[in-house]
Design a protein around this motif. Structure first.
Motif, PDB file in Angstrom:
ATOM      1  N   GLU A 166     -77.720  34.902 -29.979  1.00 44.44           N
ATOM      2  CA  GLU A 166     -77.030  34.133 -28.965  1.00 44.44           C
ATOM      3  C   GLU A 166     -76.096  33.118 -29.611  1.00 44.44           C
ATOM      4  O   GLU A 166     -76.282  32.712 -30.751  1.00 44.44           O
ATOM      5  CB  GLU A 166     -78.055  33.418 -28.067  1.00 44.44           C
ATOM      6  CG  GLU A 166     -78.895  34.357 -27.233  1.00 44.44           C
ATOM      7  CD  GLU A 166     -79.792  33.612 -26.254  1.00 44.44           C
ATOM      8  OE1 GLU A 166     -80.400  34.283 -25.403  1.00 44.44           O
ATOM      9  OE2 GLU A 166     -79.870  32.373 -26.347  1.00 44.44           O
ATOM     10  N   ARG A 167     -75.117  32.699 -28.818  1.00 42.67           N
ATOM     11  CA  ARG A 167     -74.210  31.659 -29.282  1.00 42.67           C
ATOM     12  C   ARG A 167     -74.988  30.347 -29.387  1.00 42.67           C
ATOM     13  O   ARG A 167     -75.731  29.978 -28.482  1.00 42.67           O
ATOM     14  CB  ARG A 167     -73.051  31.514 -28.304  1.00 42.67           C
ATOM     15  CG  ARG A 167     -71.909  30.675 -28.806  1.00 42.67           C
ATOM     16  CD  ARG A 167     -70.692  30.797 -27.913  1.00 42.67           C
ATOM     17  NE  ARG A 167     -70.199  32.170 -27.833  1.00 42.67           N
ATOM     18  CZ  ARG A 167     -69.047  32.515 -27.267  1.00 42.67           C
ATOM     19  NH1 ARG A 167     -68.285  31.584 -26.736  1.00 42.67           N
ATOM     20  NH2 ARG A 167     -68.685  33.767 -27.212  1.00 42.67           N
ATOM     21  N   VAL A 213     -69.238  34.268 -36.008  1.00 46.72           N
ATOM     22  CA  VAL A 213     -67.968  33.928 -35.381  1.00 46.72           C
ATOM     23  C   VAL A 213     -68.104  32.499 -34.857  1.00 46.72           C
ATOM     24  O   VAL A 213     -69.054  32.194 -34.135  1.00 46.72           O
ATOM     25  CB  VAL A 213     -67.625  34.892 -34.236  1.00 46.72           C
ATOM     26  CG1 VAL A 213     -66.320  34.455 -33.555  1.00 46.72           C
ATOM     27  CG2 VAL A 213     -67.508  36.323 -34.756  1.00 46.72           C
ATOM     28  N   TYR A 214     -67.180  31.649 -35.237  1.00 43.57           N
ATOM     29  CA  TYR A 214     -67.209  30.250 -34.845  1.00 43.57           C
ATOM     30  C   TYR A 214     -66.240  30.032 -33.685  1.00 43.57           C
ATOM     31  O   TYR A 214     -65.067  30.427 -33.772  1.00 43.57           O
ATOM     32  CB  TYR A 214     -66.857  29.351 -36.024  1.00 43.57           C
ATOM     33  CG  TYR A 214     -68.003  29.198 -36.988  1.00 43.57           C
ATOM     34  CD1 TYR A 214     -68.424  30.268 -37.773  1.00 43.57           C
ATOM     35  CD2 TYR A 214     -68.700  28.002 -37.089  1.00 43.57           C
ATOM     36  CE1 TYR A 214     -69.500  30.146 -38.640  1.00 43.57           C
ATOM     37  CE2 TYR A 214     -69.783  27.861 -37.958  1.00 43.57           C
ATOM     38  CZ  TYR A 214     -70.171  28.947 -38.723  1.00 43.57           C
ATOM     39  OH  TYR A 214     -71.242  28.819 -39.584  1.00 43.57           O
ATOM     40  N   MET A 251     -65.391  17.779 -27.547  1.00 40.54           N
ATOM     41  CA  MET A 251     -65.105  19.084 -28.128  1.00 40.54           C
ATOM     42  C   MET A 251     -66.231  19.452 -29.077  1.00 40.54           C
ATOM     43  O   MET A 251     -66.857  18.566 -29.675  1.00 40.54           O
ATOM     44  CB  MET A 251     -63.767  19.083 -28.859  1.00 40.54           C
ATOM     45  CG  MET A 251     -62.588  18.813 -27.938  1.00 40.54           C
ATOM     46  SD  MET A 251     -60.995  19.017 -28.748  1.00 40.54           S
ATOM     47  CE  MET A 251     -60.901  20.806 -28.857  1.00 40.54           C
ATOM     48  N   ALA A 252     -66.459  20.734 -29.206  1.00 46.13           N
ATOM     49  CA  ALA A 252     -67.597  21.180 -30.017  1.00 46.13           C
ATOM     50  C   ALA A 252     -67.280  22.490 -30.711  1.00 46.13           C
ATOM     51  O   ALA A 252     -66.318  23.185 -30.372  1.00 46.13           O
ATOM     52  CB  ALA A 252     -68.825  21.351 -29.136  1.00 46.13           C
ATOM     53  N   TRP A 253     -68.117  22.792 -31.678  1.00 40.88           N
ATOM     54  CA  TRP A 253     -68.124  24.091 -32.349  1.00 40.88           C
ATOM     55  C   TRP A 253     -69.461  24.764 -32.063  1.00 40.88           C
ATOM     56  O   TRP A 253     -70.513  24.136 -32.177  1.00 40.88           O
ATOM     57  CB  TRP A 253     -67.930  23.933 -33.848  1.00 40.88           C
ATOM     58  CG  TRP A 253     -66.554  23.514 -34.236  1.00 40.88           C
ATOM     59  CD1 TRP A 253     -66.106  22.255 -34.490  1.00 40.88           C
ATOM     60  CD2 TRP A 253     -65.429  24.390 -34.433  1.00 40.88           C
ATOM     61  NE1 TRP A 253     -64.777  22.277 -34.816  1.00 40.88           N
ATOM     62  CE2 TRP A 253     -64.338  23.573 -34.797  1.00 40.88           C
ATOM     63  CE3 TRP A 253     -65.243  25.760 -34.340  1.00 40.88           C
ATOM     64  CZ2 TRP A 253     -63.068  24.093 -35.068  1.00 40.88           C
ATOM     65  CZ3 TRP A 253     -63.988  26.278 -34.607  1.00 40.88           C
ATOM     66  CH2 TRP A 253     -62.913  25.452 -34.968  1.00 40.88           C
ATOM     67  N   PHE A 254     -69.383  26.022 -31.717  1.00 36.04           N
ATOM     68  CA  PHE A 254     -70.545  26.883 -31.576  1.00 36.04           C
ATOM     69  C   PHE A 254     -70.336  28.062 -32.526  1.00 36.04           C
ATOM     70  O   PHE A 254     -69.229  28.291 -33.003  1.00 36.04           O
ATOM     71  CB  PHE A 254     -70.667  27.401 -30.140  1.00 36.04           C
ATOM     72  CG  PHE A 254     -71.187  26.376 -29.159  1.00 36.04           C
ATOM     73  CD1 PHE A 254     -70.400  25.314 -28.762  1.00 36.04           C
ATOM     74  CD2 PHE A 254     -72.464  26.484 -28.636  1.00 36.04           C
ATOM     75  CE1 PHE A 254     -70.876  24.360 -27.861  1.00 36.04           C
ATOM     76  CE2 PHE A 254     -72.950  25.540 -27.724  1.00 36.04           C
ATOM     77  CZ  PHE A 254     -72.144  24.485 -27.345  1.00 36.04           C
ATOM     78  N   ARG A 255     -71.392  28.815 -32.760  1.00 30.86           N
ATOM     79  CA  ARG A 255     -71.261  30.020 -33.559  1.00 30.86           C
ATOM     80  C   ARG A 255     -72.174  31.111 -33.022  1.00 30.86           C
ATOM     81  O   ARG A 255     -73.170  30.824 -32.373  1.00 30.86           O
ATOM     82  CB  ARG A 255     -71.551  29.727 -35.031  1.00 30.86           C
ATOM     83  CG  ARG A 255     -73.004  29.378 -35.340  1.00 30.86           C
ATOM     84  CD  ARG A 255     -73.150  28.958 -36.793  1.00 30.86           C
ATOM     85  NE  ARG A 255     -74.546  28.668 -37.144  1.00 30.86           N
ATOM     86  CZ  ARG A 255     -74.922  28.167 -38.315  1.00 30.86           C
ATOM     87  NH1 ARG A 255     -74.025  27.894 -39.254  1.00 30.86           N
ATOM     88  NH2 ARG A 255     -76.204  27.940 -38.549  1.00 30.86           N
TER      89      ARG A 255
END
Length: 124
Positions: free
Chosen positions: A42-43, A91-92, A32-36
């Motif tokens: 870009e994300r 936005v995360y 699992m990961a977090w992007f922003r």
């Protein structure tokens, strides 16, 4: 299928904790990961945790300030964010890999499921 929470407006130097969990049935998750994603950008990858070996990795800009942790049994993940900076405003998004994808962990192609995101705003 993933639901994020915890985003809000905070002053620079402050802390936030983001949470993410499946909304219904439990997925068979490998990592699992977090992007922003900031406006007009870009994300981008933020942090990842891999269940089979507890591997974690971070974007250079957040190392030493952000910590990812999780509960494998619940396929839930947290992102503790300390010493927040205005450039952390975005936005995360939470992401999960349920197919053991070959995409790199820092790439959006490494994940199958995404949440709708939670807004983090850091004021200066």
């Amino acid at each position: 299928q993933l639901v994020e929470s915890g985003g809000k407006l905070v002053q620079a130097g402050g802390s936030l904790r983001l949470s993410c969990a499946p909304s219904s049935y439990t997925l068979n998750v490998y990592k699992m990961a977090w992007f922003r994603q900031a406006p007009g950008k870009e994300r981008e990858f933020v942090a990842v945790i891999r269940w089979n070996d507890d591997f974690t990795a971070y974007k250079d800009a957040v190392k030493g300030r952000f910590t990812i942790s999780g509960d494998q049994a619940k396929n839930s993940v947290l992102l503790q964010m300390n010493n927040l900076r205005p450039e952390d405003t975005a936005v995360y998004y939470c992401a999960a890999d349920v197919q053991l994808k070959t995409g790199a962990y820092w790439s959006i192609n490494g994940y199958d499921y995404w949440g709708l995101g939670t807004q983090v705003t850091v004021s200066s």
